[in-house]
Design an enzyme around this catalytic site. Structure first.
Site, PDB file in Angstrom:
ATOM      1  N   TYR A 109       0.853  -1.187   0.000  1.00 53.44           N
ATOM      2  CA  TYR A 109       0.000   0.000   0.000  1.00 53.44           C
ATOM      3  C   TYR A 109       0.889   1.239   0.000  1.00 53.44           C
ATOM      4  O   TYR A 109       1.893   1.312   0.715  1.00 53.44           O
ATOM      5  CB  TYR A 109      -0.907   0.023   1.235  1.00 53.44           C
ATOM      6  N   GLU A 197      -3.339   7.695  -4.188  1.00 51.28           N
ATOM      7  CA  GLU A 197      -3.350   6.388  -3.503  1.00 51.28           C
ATOM      8  C   GLU A 197      -3.129   5.272  -4.509  1.00 51.28           C
ATOM      9  O   GLU A 197      -3.817   5.207  -5.530  1.00 51.28           O
ATOM     10  CB  GLU A 197      -4.682   6.180  -2.776  1.00 51.28           C
TER      11      GLU A 197
END
Length: 391
Positions: A109, A197
């Site tokens: 992530y 993101e």
């Protein structure tokens, strides 16, 4: 302003961030064509909507034949995709992104977010890619690492390496991952983004890192100097009420309550919504009519609030400075002369020309409930809403 995954990847690729090859399509035929152009015998096909959790909702699929791609397109194109982030109404799918399949060894992530509290840019990484970061933060907070960047200095290469080292990557991947982080920061900075993101950021069998998914949002106040970003704006992904409000230069955000709000000034709007909740109600919207609102603008604003079928009462709360209470009152009366409103309408006026405004409302003969203070207005509208709905 949000953009689609394929648009975010286009931006990232322009800055040298490694992304899988792919192409966007608006029909089943176009999607099959994109797959043929990519080659191979497996493709990742993704419904393009402004929402996360598409995979959990079936909006991302590994396809192994043109027939499977066609079936996926028939299922989603022209229909709404409902995820746990869209609400029950979902969002319209008008494009499909076809991407080459990737040999994934590890999912990570990575995100960059503007931290207004510290006035810095925060970079976040985790070894738990593919999961909702909120879930990771709650269940495994030790798996999240952050660094903060002073935008006046910018990100330095050692900071990128420091962040990448926490991901436990093979030595062969450290350099490429660090460069990818630096390039992501430049893309974030140069486009006036407030969020970037990548979930997941993956490590491949060749020890390369790829942005397998990408989400970006941008500061709407900076779009005037980023016309190339504004071109990515997709109105089909936006609340129709917000689109209509923007056409009249109104600041409107739809919420989930039943009490419509028409207020001037963001601070007063926030205080009013808090007071409505304190009184036992739920606001249906944030609507700031701004300064110098004409009678026509006020009438248009009320029409906008009424366009929400969930609205069962309306509160108008005006503290007039540049605005004038008589303008606001005249706008309310003008609308009531054109149409009946069969839900409670509570009006609280204060400030410039308040006496004139109150007189206009009194002399109109229309069913308008007035209030003196913010607390009085909030409690009154909640009480009238409960009375009219039996709730």
């Amino acid at each position: 302003m949000n953009i689609h995954e394929y648009q975010a990847k286009k931006i990232l690729a322009q800055y040298g961030v490694p992304v899988p090859r792919g192409g966007v399509a608006h029909s089943a035929t176009g999607a099959i064509y994109q797959a043929n152009e990519l080659g191979g015998d497996k493709w990742i096909v993704k419904a393009q909507v402004h929402s996360g959790a598409r995979g959990k909702a079936g909006g991302v699929k590994l396809c192994e034949s043109p027939k499977e791609i066609s079936q996926f397109c028939d299922q989603f194109l022209g229909n709404n995709l409902v995820t746990n982030q869209t609400g029950p109404e979902g969002k319209m799918v008008s494009s499909i992104y076809v991407e080459e399949a990737t040999d994934i060894i590890k999912e990570l992530y990575f995100s960059i977010v503007l931290d207004r509290a510290t006035q810095k840019v925060t970079l976040v990484v985790s070894t738990e890619g593919g999961m909702d970061i909120e879930q990771v933060a709650e269940e495994m907070p030790e798996k999240i690492n952050k660094i903060r960047i002073d935008p006046s200095v910018g990100m330095q290469p050692f900071q990128a390496r420091q962040l990448v080292f926490t991901l436990g990557l093979p030595n062969e991947a450290i350099g490429s991952a660090s460069r990818a982080v630096m390039k992501c920061y430049r893309a974030f900075r140069d486009t006036d983004a407030n969020l970037l993101e990548i979930n997941p950021l993956v490590l491949t069998s060749g020890n390369k890192v790829l942005a397998l998914d990408a989400k970006m949002s941008f500061d709407a106040n900076a779009l005037y100097r980023r016309p190339e970003i504004f071109e990515f704006h997709d109105k089909t992904q936006q609340d129709i009420r917000e689109i209509n409000a923007a056409e009249h230069d109104l600041n409107y955000i739809g919420l989930e309550g039943n009490i419509g709000c028409l207020i001037n000034g963001a601070g007063l709007a926030m205080a009013t919504m808090d007071m409505i909740q304190h009184a036992g109600g739920e606001p249906a919207n944030f609507l700031d009519i701004g300064g110098g609102a004409s009678a026509q603008r006020v009438a248009t604003s009320i029409e906008l609030v009424l366009s929400d079928e969930n609205v069962e009462a309306i509160l108008v709360n005006i503290f007039a400075g540049i605005n004038r209470c008589d303008w606001v009152a005249q706008g309310i009366v003008d609308l009531l002369n054109k149409r009946d409103i069969d839900i409670p309408l509570v009006v609280r006026l204060s400030g410039t020309n308040v006496e004139k405004g109150q007189k206009i409302l009194r002399d109109s003969g229309k069913k308008v409930i007035t209030a003196e203070t913010l607390s009085d207005a909030a409690h009154t509208v909640v009480a009238e809403w409960k009375k009219s709905t039996g709730k």
